[in-house]
Design a protein around this motif. Sequence first.
Motif, PDB file in Angstrom:
ATOM      1  N   GLU A 223       0.916  -1.264   0.108  1.00 45.61           N
ATOM      2  CA  GLU A 223      -0.110  -0.109  -0.047  1.00 45.61           C
ATOM      3  C   GLU A 223       0.932   1.178   0.159  1.00 45.61           C
ATOM      4  O   GLU A 223       0.527   2.158  -0.601  1.00 45.61           O
ATOM      5  CB  GLU A 223      -1.030   0.120   1.217  1.00 45.61           C
ATOM      6  CG  GLU A 223      -2.137  -1.054   1.074  1.00 45.61           C
ATOM      7  CD  GLU A 223      -3.138  -1.143   2.206  1.00 45.61           C
ATOM      8  OE1 GLU A 223      -2.764  -0.320   3.057  1.00 45.61           O
ATOM      9  OE2 GLU A 223      -3.843  -1.879   2.215  1.00 45.61           O
ATOM     10  N   ASP A 224       2.088   1.011   0.828  1.00 42.31           N
ATOM     11  CA  ASP A 224       3.051   2.297   0.671  1.00 42.31           C
ATOM     12  C   ASP A 224       3.493   2.617  -0.573  1.00 42.31           C
ATOM     13  O   ASP A 224       3.506   3.938  -1.192  1.00 42.31           O
ATOM     14  CB  ASP A 224       4.004   2.044   1.787  1.00 42.31           C
ATOM     15  CG  ASP A 224       3.513   2.500   3.199  1.00 42.31           C
ATOM     16  OD1 ASP A 224       2.469   2.818   3.718  1.00 42.31           O
ATOM     17  OD2 ASP A 224       4.215   1.801   4.121  1.00 42.31           O
ATOM     18  N   LYS A 225       3.854   1.475  -1.339  1.00 46.06           N
ATOM     19  CA  LYS A 225       4.480   1.678  -2.720  1.00 46.06           C
ATOM     20  C   LYS A 225       3.543   2.131  -3.721  1.00 46.06           C
ATOM     21  O   LYS A 225       3.798   2.864  -4.593  1.00 46.06           O
ATOM     22  CB  LYS A 225       4.917   0.357  -3.223  1.00 46.06           C
ATOM     23  CG  LYS A 225       5.334   0.484  -4.530  1.00 46.06           C
ATOM     24  CD  LYS A 225       5.706  -1.088  -5.178  1.00 46.06           C
ATOM     25  CE  LYS A 225       6.514  -1.327  -6.410  1.00 46.06           C
ATOM     26  NZ  LYS A 225       6.967  -2.414  -6.850  1.00 46.06           N
ATOM     27  N   ALA A 226       2.081   1.759  -3.303  1.00 44.75           N
ATOM     28  CA  ALA A 226       1.008   2.061  -4.122  1.00 44.75           C
ATOM     29  C   ALA A 226       0.849   3.656  -4.092  1.00 44.75           C
ATOM     30  O   ALA A 226       0.644   4.305  -5.125  1.00 44.75           O
ATOM     31  CB  ALA A 226      -0.287   1.422  -3.878  1.00 44.75           C
ATOM     32  N   ARG A 227       0.851   4.273  -2.891  1.00 47.53           N
ATOM     33  CA  ARG A 227       0.661   5.610  -2.477  1.00 47.53           C
ATOM     34  C   ARG A 227       1.744   6.312  -3.359  1.00 47.53           C
ATOM     35  O   ARG A 227       1.405   7.668  -3.869  1.00 47.53           O
ATOM     36  CB  ARG A 227       0.512   5.875  -1.151  1.00 47.53           C
ATOM     37  CG  ARG A 227      -0.860   5.457  -0.432  1.00 47.53           C
ATOM     38  CD  ARG A 227      -1.120   5.644   1.096  1.00 47.53           C
ATOM     39  NE  ARG A 227      -2.157   5.149   1.310  1.00 47.53           N
ATOM     40  CZ  ARG A 227      -2.278   3.968   2.242  1.00 47.53           C
ATOM     41  NH1 ARG A 227      -1.023   3.252   2.473  1.00 47.53           N
ATOM     42  NH2 ARG A 227      -3.310   3.503   2.788  1.00 47.53           N
ATOM     43  N   ILE A 228       2.870   5.612  -3.007  1.00 49.37           N
ATOM     44  CA  ILE A 228       4.099   6.469  -3.808  1.00 49.37           C
ATOM     45  C   ILE A 228       3.897   6.896  -5.484  1.00 49.37           C
ATOM     46  O   ILE A 228       4.181   7.698  -6.048  1.00 49.37           O
ATOM     47  CB  ILE A 228       5.307   5.954  -3.381  1.00 49.37           C
ATOM     48  CG1 ILE A 228       5.730   5.916  -1.875  1.00 49.37           C
ATOM     49  CG2 ILE A 228       6.616   6.695  -4.311  1.00 49.37           C
ATOM     50  CD1 ILE A 228       6.992   5.334  -1.512  1.00 49.37           C
ATOM     51  N   ALA A 229       3.426   5.574  -6.093  1.00 50.68           N
ATOM     52  CA  ALA A 229       3.237   5.450  -7.381  1.00 50.68           C
ATOM     53  C   ALA A 229       2.134   6.395  -7.757  1.00 50.68           C
ATOM     54  O   ALA A 229       2.334   7.208  -9.008  1.00 50.68           O
ATOM     55  CB  ALA A 229       2.962   4.016  -7.676  1.00 50.68           C
ATOM     56  N   THR A 230       1.196   6.411  -7.095  1.00 48.24           N
ATOM     57  CA  THR A 230      -0.034   7.523  -7.436  1.00 48.24           C
ATOM     58  C   THR A 230       0.191   8.831  -7.041  1.00 48.24           C
ATOM     59  O   THR A 230      -0.247   9.872  -7.785  1.00 48.24           O
ATOM     60  CB  THR A 230      -1.308   7.137  -6.804  1.00 48.24           C
ATOM     61  OG1 THR A 230      -1.242   6.897  -5.425  1.00 48.24           O
ATOM     62  CG2 THR A 230      -1.705   5.626  -7.181  1.00 48.24           C
ATOM     63  N   ALA A 231       1.060   9.292  -6.202  1.00 46.84           N
ATOM     64  CA  ALA A 231       1.493  10.541  -5.803  1.00 46.84           C
ATOM     65  C   ALA A 231       2.368  11.261  -6.979  1.00 46.84           C
ATOM     66  O   ALA A 231       2.074  12.416  -7.175  1.00 46.84           O
ATOM     67  CB  ALA A 231       2.340  10.658  -4.635  1.00 46.84           C
TER      68      ALA A 231
END
Length: 460
Positions: free
Chosen positions: A385-393
């Motif tokens: 989930e942390d990786k996903a938030r970074i990717a979408t940011a």
Amino acid sequence: MNKTLWEKVLAFSFDQPNDQYGFSTRLALENHWTIHFTQSAIIEYKKFLFLAATNNEMVSPSEIVDIVWHQHLIFTNSYSDFCDLLGKRIEHIPSTHNRSEFDKFKMAKERTKELYEVNFGPQLAEIWHYHNELDSLHLERSSYEISKLRKNFLIYTIALSFPVCLVLFSFLIKINNPNFLIAYLLLFVVVILFLKFYVRKSFLSLYDTIKSNFILQNLTALEMVFFRENKLDAVIHGVVNNLIINHKIKILTNDRLELIDESFVENRYENCIVEIMKDFEPMSYKELCKTASQKPIFEQLQKATYRIRNRIFDSKKFANVVILVMSILGFLLSIGFSRFITGVWRGKPITFLLFAIVPLVLVSLYYINQVLNLMFTTIIPSVFEDKARIATAHEKNWEWDYFLYGNIIVASSFMPLINYNTNSVSSNNFTSSGSCGTSSCGTSSCGSSCGSSCGGCGGD
């Protein structure tokens, strides 16, 4: 190093635009590889043939690079074009496993490693040092079949009840109802709470030992969606939803879907849906979902993810946790069954006890299923989930958005269609995967097995 040639080699594509069963999809499907690992293996294969073309001495591939090579040999036109680009026809030389050839191929492997490191740096371990890339997880296999233990859990528990009854008989008859029932229920609650803490801590510890693995680190958003949901139609929901949001598909008044924009995009899953709908009149979503789930591109995603699940599921560390949970719950249930047996034997009222035992059995079975899936539905996805938030940011990415928020971002008009009442496309059974699939040599003259049959290629 000939950088100009290498750049041309790196840019060479083995796939035709919008192929539903092109080279990379077939390679991934037949070997149950993830998308990123497949692309990495193709790049390593390109590096290998580049070394073969730019050196006059024999070089030898790894087992995994050889699998890619076998697959490419089947695509004869592509292989010829690639060799033309390299400026040399690279011949595949099978190993005959003769003792006289052993030193020659051993030297070729050592030479390959030296040339590789000079031109490209350290070799990627998962591709060059392992016959099976999932061996890089370093998970010792369990000697127990967890699925079999789970299937026979109640049988083992009932069988355990009789010796438990003999041991605890004198103790059980001293405790009157409802004291026994209240204490038993409280004990069950305490044990479940303890197990929840223990299981989560143990699985987090297990994941800490494998989280740096190259394959796990590079799972895609849609692979993670399948990891968490264990249903292929959950992935298809996200793909179709994005097509609806981008006005490529519209929902008709009769709850059927119509393709209104046939142009292709960069996302191959979306292109697969477009290809399907081009061949049909407006179709129901249930029909679209069923058709898409049978396409190689979606089937590959399912098989690759299952293969990773299988390896973790069959590991000794995972099995030890599950066995301990089943043993504790089984012993606890056997106490209740023993109380039931003594009550029947002594002619005591057992109605309330029976009403308590049945729900506890169901709770135990439900919790065991939760434990079996916790690593895949919660532990690993929570890390991503942390990786996903970074990717979408940094860049808008609908796949990671869908992984993060699920049905929250689904178009309101689409929600009724995805809630159709049908059996899931996928099951909860973990399927095993073969190491070579149907690609084990194809039409090439490379012996009897995918990996070990190749000695190398000549430098002429």
